[in-house]
Design a protein around this motif. Structure first.
Motif, mmCIF file in Angstrom:
data_model
loop_
_atom_site.group_PDB
_atom_site.id
_atom_site.type_symbol
_atom_site.label_atom_id
_atom_site.label_comp_id
_atom_site.label_asym_id
_atom_site.label_seq_id
_atom_site.Cartn_x
_atom_site.Cartn_y
_atom_site.Cartn_z
ATOM 1 N N LYS A 1 0.648 -1.194 0.042
ATOM 2 C CA LYS A 1 0.035 -0.175 0.054
ATOM 3 C C LYS A 1 0.744 1.225 0.008
ATOM 4 O O LYS A 1 0.580 2.142 -0.522
ATOM 5 N N CYS A 2 2.084 1.183 0.834
ATOM 6 C CA CYS A 2 2.982 2.382 0.954
ATOM 7 C C CYS A 2 3.601 2.777 -0.505
ATOM 8 O O CYS A 2 3.545 3.728 -0.986
ATOM 9 N N LYS A 3 3.674 1.562 -1.493
ATOM 10 C CA LYS A 3 4.501 1.605 -2.577
ATOM 11 C C LYS A 3 3.584 2.259 -3.734
ATOM 12 O O LYS A 3 3.966 2.646 -4.749
ATOM 13 N N LEU A 4 2.023 2.010 -3.311
ATOM 14 C CA LEU A 4 1.124 2.575 -4.359
ATOM 15 C C LEU A 4 0.870 4.017 -4.231
ATOM 16 O O LEU A 4 0.193 4.532 -5.075
ATOM 17 N N ILE A 5 1.410 4.634 -3.092
ATOM 18 C CA ILE A 5 1.012 6.327 -3.001
ATOM 19 C C ILE A 5 1.743 6.972 -4.005
ATOM 20 O O ILE A 5 3.000 6.666 -4.219
ATOM 21 N N LYS A 6 1.206 7.727 -4.635
ATOM 22 C CA LYS A 6 1.813 8.779 -5.717
ATOM 23 C C LYS A 6 2.633 9.614 -5.301
ATOM 24 O O LYS A 6 2.206 10.357 -4.119
ATOM 25 N N LYS A 7 3.719 10.059 -5.607
ATOM 26 C CA LYS A 7 4.732 11.024 -4.909
ATOM 27 C C LYS A 7 5.584 11.600 -5.774
ATOM 28 O O LYS A 7 5.805 11.007 -6.997
ATOM 29 N N ASN A 8 5.873 12.925 -5.624
ATOM 30 C CA ASN A 8 7.108 13.373 -6.387
ATOM 31 C C ASN A 8 8.435 13.029 -5.945
ATOM 32 O O ASN A 8 9.349 12.754 -6.495
ATOM 33 N N ARG A 9 8.604 12.880 -4.575
ATOM 34 C CA ARG A 9 9.742 12.430 -3.790
ATOM 35 C C ARG A 9 9.474 11.673 -2.619
ATOM 36 O O ARG A 9 8.395 11.772 -1.911
ATOM 37 N N GLY A 10 10.442 10.540 -2.296
ATOM 38 C CA GLY A 10 10.275 9.838 -1.180
ATOM 39 C C GLY A 10 11.054 9.750 -0.247
ATOM 40 O O GLY A 10 12.398 9.757 -0.689
ATOM 41 N N TRP A 11 10.927 9.774 1.089
ATOM 42 C CA TRP A 11 12.022 9.587 1.923
ATOM 43 C C TRP A 11 11.634 8.515 3.005
ATOM 44 O O TRP A 11 10.384 8.522 3.381
ATOM 45 N N LEU A 12 12.645 7.973 3.302
ATOM 46 C CA LEU A 12 12.397 6.589 4.495
ATOM 47 C C LEU A 12 13.469 7.011 5.607
ATOM 48 O O LEU A 12 14.537 7.346 5.438
ATOM 49 N N MET A 13 12.795 6.898 6.902
ATOM 50 C CA MET A 13 13.778 6.983 7.949
ATOM 51 C C MET A 13 13.679 5.732 8.752
ATOM 52 O O MET A 13 12.450 5.402 9.201
ATOM 53 N N THR A 14 14.700 5.123 9.126
ATOM 54 C CA THR A 14 14.704 4.006 9.816
ATOM 55 C C THR A 14 16.095 3.775 10.799
ATOM 56 O O THR A 14 17.122 4.245 10.199
ATOM 57 N N GLY A 15 15.990 3.002 11.761
ATOM 58 C CA GLY A 15 17.197 2.907 12.510
ATOM 59 C C GLY A 15 17.834 1.408 12.123
ATOM 60 O O GLY A 15 19.119 1.090 12.329
ATOM 61 N N THR A 16 17.262 0.592 11.365
ATOM 62 C CA THR A 16 17.323 -0.713 11.025
ATOM 63 C C THR A 16 16.919 -0.937 9.409
ATOM 64 O O THR A 16 15.974 -1.567 9.407
ATOM 65 N N PRO A 17 17.821 -0.363 8.615
ATOM 66 C CA PRO A 17 17.142 -0.597 7.093
ATOM 67 C C PRO A 17 17.354 -2.128 6.632
ATOM 68 O O PRO A 17 16.587 -2.735 5.827
ATOM 69 N N ILE A 18 18.310 -3.133 7.495
ATOM 70 C CA ILE A 18 18.345 -4.303 7.231
ATOM 71 C C ILE A 18 18.146 -5.211 8.531
ATOM 72 O O ILE A 18 19.100 -4.787 9.586
ATOM 73 N N GLU A 19 17.228 -5.809 8.730
ATOM 74 C CA GLU A 19 16.887 -6.619 10.030
ATOM 75 C C GLU A 19 17.433 -7.912 9.842
ATOM 76 O O GLU A 19 17.832 -8.535 10.732
ATOM 77 N N ASN A 20 17.008 -8.645 8.748
ATOM 78 C CA ASN A 20 17.203 -10.004 8.426
ATOM 79 C C ASN A 20 18.146 -10.391 7.405
ATOM 80 O O ASN A 20 19.053 -11.299 7.403
ATOM 81 N N ARG A 21 17.574 -10.156 6.433
ATOM 82 C CA ARG A 21 18.038 -10.262 4.803
ATOM 83 C C ARG A 21 18.364 -9.249 4.100
ATOM 84 O O ARG A 21 17.616 -8.076 4.012
ATOM 85 N N ILE A 22 18.933 -9.099 3.022
ATOM 86 C CA ILE A 22 19.191 -8.441 1.955
ATOM 87 C C ILE A 22 17.964 -7.767 1.378
ATOM 88 O O ILE A 22 17.770 -6.490 0.985
ATOM 89 N N GLU A 23 17.036 -8.634 1.293
ATOM 90 C CA GLU A 23 15.611 -8.293 0.664
ATOM 91 C C GLU A 23 15.025 -7.171 1.528
ATOM 92 O O GLU A 23 14.045 -6.611 0.879
ATOM 93 N N ASP A 24 15.384 -7.142 2.726
ATOM 94 C CA ASP A 24 14.916 -5.892 3.627
ATOM 95 C C ASP A 24 14.929 -4.742 2.866
ATOM 96 O O ASP A 24 14.201 -3.931 2.732
#
Length: 280
Positions: free
Chosen positions: A19-42
């Motif tokens: 659902k988040c990836k369907l949001i129409k946007k001009n720019r996207g930002w992600l904020m997280t303390g753990t961009p990889i938790e388990n696997r590279i797929e994350d």
């Protein structure tokens, strides 16, 4: 579009991720303390939100680094908050009480005919969960080497009028702890089943209490989105499979505004399933 706690979209097959990836946007930002938790797929799933198919799991680590460096801003806590006091960590190694040990091996032996190459993962997970829970306390006798150690620690915490956060992944275990320590220290719950209002009220009461107090937090409910720098101690009553989530939970108390070192105690039952978790 800005997503905070962006690790929530790490699973590319989850509803929230799609659902988040369907949001129409001009720019996207992600904020997280753990961009990889388990696997590279994350990481791949997070970057699908920013720039679809930019990276994939078949790339080498060096390839991924060379591509994402133009999109990735990394700042460590030490860079931002240079004066933040340290985290002082200590693992307390324990042995099962006789009652716990008896129940521990009862659980293993009751499934001895099931252990083979075709064992169902659901059954194996059920056995592992039971073993983890009995490492916390024996439901039949209420015996617990962890509770005995916790009681000793709380005596010092109360004597010095300090505050403590106690994490467990099991709500039932938190209830057990509360029953057994509430005569020693003021206790407040914070679990996923509680209403937002009750959570907020308990959190405020813990923060503002003039006396020594304990906040009993379930790991998943209290692992993100909280600032609890009033706590002087954190106790990890049981071990989670993912150390990144443990660190994230601990960092609820290691925040801007903290003036004294944060003391963290990890309880670990030797020669048990918890040893295996730590090795993994």
């Amino acid at each position: 579009v800005v997503l905070d706690e962006a690790q929530k979209i790490k699973n590319s097959r989850s509803n929230i991720s799609n659902k988040c990836k369907l949001i129409k946007k001009n720019r996207g930002w992600l904020m997280t303390g753990t961009p990889i938790e388990n696997r590279i797929e994350d990481l791949c799933s997070l970057f699908d939100f920013l720039k679809f198919t930019l990276i994939n799991r078949d790339m080498s680590k060096s390839e991924i680094h060379s591509i994402i460096k133009y999109y990735f801003l990394r700042r460590t806590k030490a860079q931002v908050l240079k004066e933040l006091p340290p985290i002082i960590e200590q693992t307390i190694k324990l042995k099962l009480t006789l009652e716990q040990e008896s129940e521990y091996y009862n659980i293993i032996n009751s499934h001895k005919n099931d252990y083979n190459d075709k064992i169902k993962s659901s059954l194996l997970l059920k056995v592992i969960t039971k073993l983890k829970q009995v490492c916390n306390f024996d439901k039949i006798t209420n015996a617990s080497s962890k509770l005995d150690t916790l009681t000793l620690l709380l005596n010092d915490i109360v004597a010095n009028n300090k505050k403590v956060i106690i994490f467990s992944q099991y709500v039932e275990c938190l209830a057990y702890i509360k029953v057994n320590i509430s005569s020693t220290i003021e206790c407040y719950d914070y679990t996923g089943a509680m209403s937002v209002k009750n959570k907020d009220n308990n959190l405020k009461s813990f923060k503002n209490s003039p006396r020594s107090s304990a906040l009993l937090l379930s790991l998943l409910a209290g692992g993100v989105g909280l600032n609890i720098q009033e706590a002087d101690y954190v106790i990890m009553f049981d071990r989670w499979w993912n150390p990144a989530l443990e660190k994230q939970a601990i960092n609820r108390a290691h925040r801007f505004g903290r003036e004294l070192p944060l003391h963290v105690f990890y309880f670990l039952v030797e020669n048990s399933i918890e040893d295996h978790i730590l090795n993994i």
